[in-house]
Design a protein around this motif. Structure first.
Motif, PDB file in Angstrom:
ATOM      1  N   ALA A  16      -2.882   7.759   2.287  1.00 27.34           N
ATOM      2  CA  ALA A  16      -3.011   7.650   3.737  1.00 27.34           C
ATOM      3  C   ALA A  16      -2.304   6.428   4.319  1.00 27.34           C
ATOM      4  N   LEU A  17      -1.048   6.257   3.983  1.00 25.81           N
ATOM      5  CA  LEU A  17      -0.248   5.178   4.561  1.00 25.81           C
ATOM      6  C   LEU A  17      -0.120   5.384   6.071  1.00 25.81           C
ATOM      7  N   LYS A  18      -0.343   4.298   6.810  1.00 30.54           N
ATOM      8  CA  LYS A  18      -0.320   4.368   8.275  1.00 30.54           C
ATOM      9  C   LYS A  18       0.160   3.034   8.816  1.00 30.54           C
ATOM     10  N   ILE A  19       0.947   3.073   9.890  1.00 32.11           N
ATOM     11  CA  ILE A  19       1.416   1.831  10.513  1.00 32.11           C
ATOM     12  C   ILE A  19       1.331   1.932  12.026  1.00 32.11           C
ATOM     13  N   ARG A  20       0.955   0.809  12.644  1.00 28.37           N
ATOM     14  CA  ARG A  20       0.977   0.667  14.106  1.00 28.37           C
ATOM     15  C   ARG A  20       1.707  -0.632  14.432  1.00 28.37           C
ATOM     16  N   ILE A  70      -3.534  -3.854   4.646  1.00 30.30           N
ATOM     17  CA  ILE A  70      -4.649  -3.454   3.784  1.00 30.30           C
ATOM     18  C   ILE A  70      -4.121  -2.458   2.762  1.00 30.30           C
ATOM     19  N   ALA A  71      -4.405  -2.701   1.484  1.00 29.46           N
ATOM     20  CA  ALA A  71      -4.028  -1.754   0.429  1.00 29.46           C
ATOM     21  C   ALA A  71      -5.220  -1.581  -0.500  1.00 29.46           C
ATOM     22  N   SER A  72      -5.540  -0.338  -0.814  1.00 27.95           N
ATOM     23  CA  SER A  72      -6.674  -0.076  -1.699  1.00 27.95           C
ATOM     24  C   SER A  72      -6.427   1.191  -2.489  1.00 27.95           C
ATOM     25  N   GLN A  73      -6.815   1.168  -3.757  1.00 27.10           N
ATOM     26  CA  GLN A  73      -6.793   2.369  -4.582  1.00 27.10           C
ATOM     27  C   GLN A  73      -8.202   2.770  -4.994  1.00 27.10           C
ATOM     28  N   VAL A  74      -9.194   2.164  -4.307  1.00 29.06           N
ATOM     29  CA  VAL A  74     -10.587   2.537  -4.528  1.00 29.06           C
ATOM     30  C   VAL A  74     -11.241   2.983  -3.219  1.00 29.06           C
ATOM     31  N   LYS A 119       2.118  -7.503  17.341  1.00 25.79           N
ATOM     32  CA  LYS A 119       1.071  -7.182  16.365  1.00 25.79           C
ATOM     33  C   LYS A 119       1.493  -6.004  15.504  1.00 25.79           C
ATOM     34  N   ILE A 120       1.228  -6.097  14.186  1.00 31.00           N
ATOM     35  CA  ILE A 120       1.520  -5.016  13.254  1.00 31.00           C
ATOM     36  C   ILE A 120       0.292  -4.785  12.375  1.00 31.00           C
ATOM     37  N   TYR A 121      -0.158  -3.563  12.334  1.00 32.40           N
ATOM     38  CA  TYR A 121      -1.206  -3.151  11.410  1.00 32.40           C
ATOM     39  C   TYR A 121      -0.598  -2.136  10.439  1.00 32.40           C
ATOM     40  N   VAL A 122      -0.713  -2.382   9.159  1.00 32.12           N
ATOM     41  CA  VAL A 122      -0.236  -1.411   8.170  1.00 32.12           C
ATOM     42  C   VAL A 122      -1.307  -1.283   7.092  1.00 32.12           C
ATOM     43  N   GLU A 123      -1.685  -0.067   6.813  1.00 31.14           N
ATOM     44  CA  GLU A 123      -2.732   0.166   5.822  1.00 31.14           C
ATOM     45  C   GLU A 123      -2.309   1.271   4.858  1.00 31.14           C
ATOM     46  N   TYR A 124      -2.724   1.105   3.611  1.00 32.71           N
ATOM     47  CA  TYR A 124      -2.346   2.082   2.585  1.00 32.71           C
ATOM     48  C   TYR A 124      -3.553   2.316   1.671  1.00 32.71           C
ATOM     49  N   PRO A 125      -4.479   3.182   2.083  1.00 32.46           N
ATOM     50  CA  PRO A 125      -5.631   3.492   1.238  1.00 32.46           C
ATOM     51  C   PRO A 125      -5.396   4.724   0.352  1.00 32.46           C
ATOM     52  N   GLN A 126      -5.726   4.579  -0.908  1.00 31.68           N
ATOM     53  CA  GLN A 126      -5.797   5.684  -1.857  1.00 31.68           C
ATOM     54  C   GLN A 126      -7.171   5.619  -2.528  1.00 31.68           C
ATOM     55  N   GLY A 127      -7.587   6.723  -3.123  1.00 23.34           N
ATOM     56  CA  GLY A 127      -8.887   6.728  -3.796  1.00 23.34           C
ATOM     57  C   GLY A 127      -8.849   7.084  -5.267  1.00 23.34           C
ATOM     58  N   TRP A 128      -7.674   7.305  -5.815  1.00 23.46           N
ATOM     59  CA  TRP A 128      -7.571   7.900  -7.143  1.00 23.46           C
ATOM     60  C   TRP A 128      -8.015   6.982  -8.284  1.00 23.46           C
ATOM     61  N   LEU A 129      -8.126   5.667  -8.033  1.00 23.87           N
ATOM     62  CA  LEU A 129      -8.590   4.741  -9.071  1.00 23.87           C
ATOM     63  C   LEU A 129     -10.006   4.238  -8.802  1.00 23.87           C
ATOM     64  N   SER A 130     -10.792   5.019  -8.041  1.00 26.66           N
ATOM     65  CA  SER A 130     -12.143   4.599  -7.676  1.00 26.66           C
ATOM     66  C   SER A 130     -13.083   4.529  -8.871  1.00 26.66           C
ATOM     67  N   ARG A 131     -12.740   5.230  -9.936  1.00 29.28           N
ATOM     68  CA  ARG A 131     -13.538   5.183 -11.153  1.00 29.28           C
ATOM     69  C   ARG A 131     -12.661   4.784 -12.327  1.00 29.28           C
ATOM     70  N   GLU A 132     -13.315   4.339 -13.384  1.00 27.58           N
ATOM     71  CA  GLU A 132     -12.586   3.963 -14.586  1.00 27.58           C
ATOM     72  C   GLU A 132     -11.835   5.167 -15.137  1.00 27.58           C
ATOM     73  N   GLN A 133     -10.595   4.946 -15.551  1.00 26.66           N
ATOM     74  CA  GLN A 133      -9.758   6.007 -16.090  1.00 26.66           C
ATOM     75  C   GLN A 133      -9.564   5.785 -17.588  1.00 26.66           C
ATOM     76  N   ASP A 134      -9.552   6.880 -18.358  1.00 26.13           N
ATOM     77  CA  ASP A 134      -9.316   6.711 -19.795  1.00 26.13           C
ATOM     78  C   ASP A 134      -7.817   6.670 -20.067  1.00 26.13           C
ATOM     79  N   ASP A 135      -7.476   6.370 -21.300  1.00 26.33           N
ATOM     80  CA  ASP A 135      -6.079   6.161 -21.668  1.00 26.33           C
ATOM     81  C   ASP A 135      -5.232   7.421 -21.585  1.00 26.33           C
ATOM     82  N   SER A 136      -5.870   8.572 -21.459  1.00 25.67           N
ATOM     83  CA  SER A 136      -5.099   9.821 -21.357  1.00 25.67           C
ATOM     84  C   SER A 136      -4.393   9.940 -20.009  1.00 25.67           C
TER      85      SER A 136
END
Length: 387
Positions: free
Chosen positions: A268-272, A257-261, A167-184
């Motif tokens: 928080a990349l993590k593997i088991r 699992i991968a998320s940027q929201v 069994k392998i669990y690998v997850e990579y959650p980020q939160g930096w794109l949780s809201r709409e970003q402007d072109d800047s």
């Protein structure tokens, strides 16, 4: 012609990575950390004036700062062998990976390239053909396999300490794109633009890292997957979240699992990884520790440069145990391994086993995105992993 006297720093050119670019500065720090590589030239922006400005800020000679990657590769190729760059690092958005990499290879230059390798699988396969044809070195910067504890984890699996992997669990959650970003926000704008990023957003940016880490540590290859991709921020054209079930070639199963929201998360990349005898666990935000839990023994804790490490893991540590090493050092380890291989190659040595991510990993990464998107769009769901 064999060069038996490589008693100098390796010479690096750069495409992209000008002022305001995050990853370009990371590459420059990492490449030069061990004092074996120096930046001697670059085409740092598609805007010639911005490229020149970036070159000045890096104190490069004006005649070695170019207005385009085409000009740089052509002009460097014309220089005497003792002056021209040995390799080029390409640190551009995804849609500007293939052309400079191919041109560099066609002109005899070794290549370091950010992941995912190309805009699509067709480009990836063409690059592989050219690398195989030329015999030039190619490093794909999957940073996280540069960590010493990741190498230690792989060694434990290779030695059979965990038994057959189940069994392998690998997850990579980020939160930096949780809201709409402007072109800047340049980092967000190209990553969420299918014309620049390709067919996948979050999965292309960080999901490819997660898959590569799982296959690197376990030594297994994915044979089937079942994926669901999601876009949570209104108006966004690419996925910002996704879940993938994995089937491996030894019968093991996995979850990616991968998320940027994932609001509030940083990187928080993590593997088991679990086998018949025990399991291991590694967190990228606590990279100097590797936990190994045994079925019938007390939990074991490995520490960077601590007792019990394999020779390989120890060779990638730079400071005494308890002095934290992190992302920049892991990145530098990829350049260290690449530099060692390049120095050997320039000296005429034949080395067939380069232990850093290669063009083959890049082809698998692009195939992963094809298969994930196909599975997510299909009613059948379980999809063979085809390359």
């Amino acid at each position: 012609m064999v060069n038996n006297s490589i008693n100098r720093k390796l010479r690096m050119g750069m495409v992209g990575g000008g002022q305001g670019a995050f990853i370009g500065e990371v590459h420059r720090i990492a490449a030069q950390l061990d004092n074996q590589i120096e930046l001697i030239c670059g085409a740092f922006s598609s805007d010639a004036s911005k490229s020149k400005e970036s070159g000045r800020s890096l104190f490069l000679p004006e005649n070695r700062v170019y207005g385009s990657y085409q000009e740089m590769i052509e002009r460097e190729r014309e220089l005497p062998e003792g002056e021209r760059m040995d390799f080029v690092s390409i640190v551009t958005p995804n849609h500007v990976h293939f052309s400079p990499a191919m041109l560099a290879l066609e002109n005899g230059f070794h290549v370091v390239l950010d992941k995912p390798m190309t805009f699509d699988s067709a480009e990836a396969k063409k690059l592989k053909e050219k690398v195989d044809e030329t015999g030039l070195l190619f490093l794909l910067t999957h940073t996280y396999v540069g960590y010493p504890m990741v190498r230690q984890a792989r060694k434990l699996v290779r030695d059979g300490a965990l038994g057959k992997i189940r069994k392998i669990y690998v997850e990579y959650p980020q939160g930096w794109l949780s809201r709409e970003q402007d072109d800047s926000n340049k980092q967000a704008s190209w990553r969420t633009d299918p014309a620049k990023s390709g067919k996948a957003g979050c999965m292309g940016d960080i999901g490819t890292h997660a898959l590569h880490l799982a296959e690197f540590i376990s030594g297994l290859k994915t044979t089937q997957l079942c994926a669901s991709l999601y876009t949570y921020v209104e108006g966004r054209k690419l996925d910002d979240d996704g879940n993938v079930l994995l089937q491996f070639d030894n019968g093991a199963s996995g979850v990616l699992i991968a998320s940027q929201v994932a609001a509030g998360e940083e990187n928080a990349l993590k593997i088991r990884v679990y086998g018949e005898n025990g399991g291991l666990e590694w967190h990228q935000q606590e990279p100097n520790t590797l936990l190994v839990r045994w079925l019938d023994q007390p939990t074991q804790i490995y520490r960077a440069n601590g007792p019990g490490l394999s020779a390989e893991a120890a060779s990638l540590c730079r400071t005494p145990s308890g002095h934290p090493e992190g992302y920049l050092e892991a990145f530098a380890n990829l350049y260290k391994l690449f530099g060692n291989a390049l120095r050997a190659k320039l000296s005429g040595a034949e080395i067939n086993d380069y232990d850093f991510p290669s063009v083959d990993d890049g082809v698998r990464g692009m195939a992963f995105l094809d298969n994930v998107v196909r599975s997510s769009e299909s009613s059948e769901k379980w999809t063979p992993f085809t390359v």
